[in-house]
Design a protein around this motif. Structure first.
Motif: not given
Length: 187
Positions: A44-47, A110-120, A122-126
């Motif tokens: 999580r910290y690395d992300l 929100r439309a940027v693919e890298s942001f949505t991937q990072l957000q996804g 982070l959710n998996q890590i959570e």
């Protein structure tokens, strides 16, 4: 009579060995479970820096929010004991909520693919952190129970086994059930 004494003594020694080994097993499992939490938190910290950099590209003028996330991340990384780690993680979670709220204000982000991937990610890590935390707390519960039960409490006291801290939520608002409203007036 000597045989009976010898059998009773051997039984007591076997009991002590058995209880001691079970305490050691639970202690090692709790340390392993804590290491699993550390691994997930490290992921999580690395992300987080990647997430902050992505947001910075679209909302760089929101410097205070971005700095709060980095400060909370650094504080969480420095915490070691379960109680301190839980408090720092609560602050980090709050700052990440602010970051995602900021992202909601920028539709192009929100439309940027890298942001949505990072957000996804982070959710998996959570989810992985929550699973690791539940496992750790279950093992700590078993160890603490064993340390306090009779006759294992005698052996635990003799060999200086200590109760372990649970990794609990510090912010009571995180325990609250979210309020969902479908009221037309609130839209």
């Amino acid at each position: 009579m000597a045989w009976i004494t010898l059998i009773v003594l051997a039984g007591l020694v076997l009991l002590v060995i058995s209880v001691y080994n079970s305490l050691i097993r639970l202690k090692v499992q709790s340390e392993n479970a804590w290491a699993d939490i550390d691994v997930q938190l490290k992921r999580r910290y690395d992300l987080i820096p990647n997430l902050v950099e992505t947001v910075k590209g679209y909302a760089g003028h929101e410097k205070q929010t971005l700095e709060a996330v980095i400060t909370a991340r650094n504080r969480a990384m420095a915490a070691t004991a379960p109680a301190a780690k839980a408090e720092a993680e609560g602050l980090l979670a709050q700052s990440l909520k602010s970051l995602f709220a900021l992202a909601e204000a920028y539709p192009q982000l929100r439309a940027v693919e890298s942001f949505t991937q990072l957000q996804g990610s982070l959710n998996q890590i959570e989810d992985a952190v929550q699973n690791a935390r539940r496992y750790y707390n279950a093992v700590v519960r078993d160890l603490n129970t064993k340390i306090q039960e009779f006759p294992s409490n005698l052996i635990a006291g003799f060999f200086s086994f200590k109760l372990k801290e649970f990794f609990e939520l510090v912010d009571v608002t995180e325990r609250a059930v979210p309020k969902v409203s479908f009221d037309q007036a609130s839209r």
